[in-house]
Design a protein around this motif. Sequence first.
Motif: not given
Ligand SMILES: Cc1cc2nc3c(=O)[nH]c(=O)nc-3n(C[C@H](O)[C@H](O)[C@H](O)COP(=O)(O)O)c2cc1C
Length: 364
Positions: A25, A77-79, A127, A129, A154, A229, A253-254, A284-286, A288, A307-308
């Motif tokens: 994660i 969205p995050a798996g 979301q 793929y 994405t 995205k 994508h973080g 997104d990304s970062g 907190r 995300g996280r």
């Molecule tokens: C464990 C995990 C799985 C993720 N899976 C996807 C996904 O399936 N599809 C997608 O578009 N982004 C995915 N992401 C990216 C998130 O959508 C998002 O862009 C990112 O987590 C944002 O950054 P942050 O974690 O710093 O907030 C995933 C991120 C994490 C941490």
Amino acid sequence: MDIVSLADLKQVAKEKIPSDLWDFIEGAAFDEITKRRNEEKFLDLTINPNFLIDVGNRDLSTTVFGEKIDFPVMIAPAGAKRQLHPEGELAAAKGAGMAGTLYALPTASGYSIEEVAEVASGPLWFQLYHSSDDITEYLVKKAKNAGYSAICLTVDGPTSAPKEKDLRNNFKRNPELYNGSFRERPEFVRSTDIIAPDFADFTPEEYQGLTWDRLDWLKSLTNLPLVIKGIRTVRDAVLCTEYGADGIVVSNHGGRQIDRTLSSIETLYPITQAVGGKLEVYFDSGVRRGSDVFMALALGARGIFIGRPTFWGMAYDGPAGVKLMLDILKSEFDRCLAFGGYRNLSEIEVGSVNIPAHWPVKLP
Ligand SMILES: Cc1cc2nc3c(=O)[nH]c(=O)nc-3n(C[C@H](O)[C@H](O)[C@H](O)COP(=O)(O)O)c2cc1C
């Protein structure tokens, strides 16, 4: 321990989550420099507070393609959510709804598009793929029929991006916890025989199926808004407007896909200057802190995704933990509005913050 910030939530979650799943994660590409930069660059920005303004009545709400949310923070969205918690994506959707905001369901969900729609009380995005035309047609139709409000494609995974921590840990995903929408069509499930596969793991050949000139095909599948995205440059943002996207998520994508890029927040303002007003720009990304949300809105984002920290909230207390995470950000953001002298989101503008002179003003 009382949880008062996302940092507290992270500390508590780390103790609860198995270490290899925690690494999956939290992990990011290669040396994780972009991931760190995502958070650090927010610290370069500063807020200009204004006083003697009547801020007694603050309205934090906004709209996403016309749908109201209570404050401009949504769940990315995050798996892997079902690998973390038995309620997985259901917990995230419930928590978002309880907090009055939107949840974006990933393709790689342990529960189906319909199961998540049944428990959600707030708006939903799906979301996507893209891996082949027939799978995409199947998923988009399901999302449309189940009442989702937008398709979020994405695009920043043109090839496999295994993280070094996952390779060291020999981390394996349990396919059953990622393929809830494919139960009726098991032939659509992607191969999971590589170590630490991510649903964004495509061979370049597979990805060839979708390019700019085929976005009109994707758009022809549904009348839902199309959001792209993973945008990092002005060039791609402009192409999104030219090829008919309704929105973008400025995101790296973080830091999970490619290392050594700019942070996402550094890329935001040049992009909103170029395309703001032509489509809805999300970020997104970062993020907190509520102050990070404020900064992103000042630089032109309409709303942001988390995300996280969603995983941290879910590990702490399921749906209620996701709500807690969102409530913390909401109250921090509200305080920025009050101390900044703003009554609503439309009053926040670029002059609300100071951008350091060394930040890029132009991007390719
Ligand atoms: C464990 C995990 C799985 C993720 N899976 C996807 C996904 O399936 N599809 C997608 O578009 N982004 C995915 N992401 C990216 C998130 O959508 C998002 O862009 C990112 O987590 C944002 O950054 P942050 O974690 O710093 O907030 C995933 C991120 C994490 C941490």
